[in-house]
Every structure is written in C-alpha cells, then in structure tokens.
Design a protein around this motif. Structure first.
Motif, PDB file in Angstrom:
ATOM      1  N   SER A  45      43.966  38.393  36.652  1.00 40.68           N
ATOM      2  CA  SER A  45      45.124  38.361  37.058  1.00 40.68           C
ATOM      3  C   SER A  45      46.289  39.341  36.812  1.00 40.68           C
ATOM      4  N   ALA A  46      46.297  39.799  35.070  1.00 35.94           N
ATOM      5  CA  ALA A  46      46.260  40.741  34.998  1.00 35.94           C
ATOM      6  C   ALA A  46      46.052  42.449  34.950  1.00 35.94           C
ATOM      7  N   ARG A  47      46.263  43.114  35.534  1.00 40.52           N
ATOM      8  CA  ARG A  47      45.716  44.551  35.873  1.00 40.52           C
ATOM      9  C   ARG A  47      46.274  46.220  35.021  1.00 40.52           C
ATOM     10  N   GLN A  48      47.213  45.637  34.888  1.00 42.09           N
ATOM     11  CA  GLN A  48      48.270  46.748  34.007  1.00 42.09           C
ATOM     12  C   GLN A  48      47.611  47.030  32.546  1.00 42.09           C
ATOM     13  N   PHE A  49      46.817  48.572  32.608  1.00 43.20           N
ATOM     14  CA  PHE A  49      46.051  48.388  30.758  1.00 43.20           C
ATOM     15  C   PHE A  49      46.497  49.776  30.351  1.00 43.20           C
ATOM     16  N   ASN A  50      47.908  50.247  31.023  1.00 49.80           N
ATOM     17  CA  ASN A  50      48.176  51.161  29.988  1.00 49.80           C
ATOM     18  C   ASN A  50      49.238  50.930  29.245  1.00 49.80           C
ATOM     19  N   PRO A 244      42.748  41.977  29.449  1.00 50.86           N
ATOM     20  CA  PRO A 244      41.986  40.796  30.136  1.00 50.86           C
ATOM     21  C   PRO A 244      41.441  39.507  29.185  1.00 50.86           C
ATOM     22  N   VAL A 245      41.442  40.143  27.594  1.00 51.06           N
ATOM     23  CA  VAL A 245      40.825  38.335  27.079  1.00 51.06           C
ATOM     24  C   VAL A 245      42.189  37.083  26.835  1.00 51.06           C
TER      25      VAL A 245
END
Length: 351
Positions: A45-50, A244-245
C-alpha cells in the motif's frame, strides 16, 4: 597477503551458521527451515521509496504491542529475530564478558557471540532437554547474556516456566536473560511477556517468520522494559526496516492478518498430530519427541540413511546428527498434508 589474513582472527576461525539456504539441496518438498509451506497474500500500500523509512515504524510497533499485550515502549522492531540476538550482544557485552547458552539449541547464539569476539560458555541441556540450573549458576561469573529458546529449536519442547523464573532470579543484577520465543504462537500460553514487569533484565525475541508465514520479510522484535529497549536503540541501524517490509508487517498485525495467522496455527497443530501418529508406525523411527512448535525432532535407527534417502528424492529435511546429544536425529518441519504424506511414504518404503 591474502584478503582473508586481513580479517579479524576470530572471523578467520569462525564457522558460519549453516542456514537451510546455505546448505542448499534440490527438492520440491522443503521441510528444513520451519517455514509455513504456503505464502500469505499481501499487496503493497506504500509506494513511495524516495525517502528513508521511519527508524521504528509506528504502525508496526503499535500493531505488535497490541498483539503482544504490551505498551509500544516495550517493543523494538528488527531485521528478523537474528538482529535482536546480535544487538543484545553488541549492546551489553565487553570483550572480557561471556555469553552463555544451552545446546542443543539455535546455532546463531554462538555464531553471533563469536562474530563479536565474545567468549562462549556452554551448559548443555539435561537429558530431558531442560535447563541445568545448578551448572548455569556455577558458570555465571563473567556472563553478561544468557540465551534460552522456548519452545527450543531443534528439540521442540518448552523450557519449564519455573526454571525460567529461577534463572531470572539468579541472574538479577548480573546478566541479561534472553528468551527466544520464535515459535510461541504455537503455544501462546507459555509466553514470558507477563513477566517483563517483574524482571527488568528479561528480553524476549519474537519474529513474523514462523506462524505469520513471513520468513522472506525478515521482520522480528525485541520485547523488553523501556530502559533495555533504550540501550538497544543506541546500537541499532538508523533505518532497519525497508518501507515494503514495514508495510506488509503492519498489514499482518491487523485483525484480519491475526485471524489468518491463528488459522495457520490450527492447521499446523492438526497436521503435526497426524504426522506424529504416522511416524510412530514406521519401523525406522525410534522416537518422536514432544513438540510445541511447527516441527518435529525424530530419532531414527539410522538417521543419516533416512536423511540422505529423502534428500535424494527431493524431500529436504534438517539433519541434526552432529548436534549435541542428537545422534541419528532429523528435524522435520510440518508441511502441507500432501508433503507430510510424502515424508511418511518415503520413510515407510525404507523400512
């Protein structure tokens, strides 16, 4: 000069932990790592990795605290239970100190201590796989951390609660006692979490790898009093859990995820009982040890023969023959009903 010679002397002499994946094998039935045989289904559900993640993701901390019946300040999230083990050694042991553990048990206690250059003291479990409290008390001089696994890996049984309490009493003011509860979901009534208020030197290691079926996630926890958690906060990496974890871990700790975990536990217990009953009928089997976990320790007349024969058929088990006091023993993870049937059939054919 060879690169190896530049490494620390204790690392040159170190035998690394032989994990299931390191040992390898070519099979279609993997029952050697105490994993759940089927993966749960989660979507990110979280797709911000910056951005860097939270140092201690709030949703995961609060979710696990609710699940464990503790306050969030009793919880530290780590990269698997293995990081908890190493953090405690690094935070509390000087080079002049010792770590004490009780084989046969989980091998990472000794490997982590040796990696940090800390002396090891071993007090073997008794013949019935319980603590030798008198010998532990005699060996306590210089010991800063004591590791106990309950349910114990690889034997499967619980350490007596009365003995754990006695251990906490004799180590008060002297050492940290770490109770590894990686398999506690299969016998939740045995947890030591309700003793944290009574023993400030108690630390409990937990994981999402077993009953939560998330071994690939590498998410674990240390449960302890806030002062002890604060010490570990000083040495843990600044961003231990990838986004992601923590995303999937937080989902697994929601009511739906907990309900699915408890159903998995019920399935494992049912399949474990079936496997026990079938193995006891096999002429190759000398003893199936009592288990409170998701695996069985089985002693065979010729454990090496059984292990190799099943390995050759693509049924990968965990050989315990070289572990202290476990000659001819093999550890079998509880698999699906079909996998368990293949194990029983293969052993029966050897007979």
């Amino acid at each position: 000069m060879q690169i190896t010679q530049l490494s620390r002397k204790n690392i040159q002499a170190l035998t690394p932990y032989q994990s299931a994946r390191r040992l390898g094998g070519k099979g279609d039935v993997w029952l050697n790592a105490n994993e759940y045989p089927i993966s749960p289904d989660f979507n990110l559900s979280a797709r911000q990795f910056n951005r860097y993640p939270e140092a201690q993701p709030q949703a995961v901390i609060e979710g696990y605290a609710r699940y464990a019946g503790l306050s969030p300040d009793n919880v530290l999230v780590t990269r698997g239970g293995d990081e908890s083990i190493e953090l405690i050694i690094r935070a509390f042991c000087e080079l002049s100190d010792s770590v004490l553990y009780c084989p046969p048990t989980y091998g990472m206690y000794s490997v982590s201590a040796e990696t940090c250059g800390i002396t090891l003291k071993t007090v073997p479990l008794t013949a019935d796989f319980q603590l030798d409290l008198a010998e532990i008390e005699r060996q306590l001089d210089g010991v800063k951390v004591v590791f106990v696994c309950s349910p114990n890996n690889p034997t499967g049984g619980l350490i007596k609660r009365s003995d754990l309490l006695k251990l906490l009493q004799i180590t008060a003011g002297r050492a940290i006692v770490v109770v590894d509860e990686a398999y506690i979901e299969f016998c939740p009534e045995a947890t030591m979490t309700n003793e944290l208020a009574n023993y400030p030197h108690l630390a409990i290691v937990r994981t999402l790898s077993k009953a939560f079926a998330l071994a690939g996630l590498r998410c674990g926890f240390t449960l302890a009093n806030p002062e002890l958690i604060g010490v570990l906060q000083k040495v843990i990496a600044p961003y231990p859990l990838p986004v992601p974890v923590s995303d999937i871990a937080a989902q697994a700790l929601q009511p739906q995820g907990l309900a699915e975990m408890r159903q998995r536990v019920a399935d494992v217990l049912k399949n474990r009982q079936w496997l026990i009953e079938q193995l006891q009928k096999c002429s190759q089997v000398e003893r199936v040890f009592d288990s409170e976990a998701n695996y069985l320790l089985v002693k065979f007349k010729d454990g090496q023969k059984v292990f190799q024969a099943l390995w050759d058929q693509g049924i990968i088990l965990r050989n315990q023959h070289t572990a202290l006091g476990l000659a001819n023993c093999v550890r079998i993870t509880i698999g699906t009903p079909e996998e368990n049937q293949r194990v029983v059939q293969a052993i029966s054919e050897l007979s």
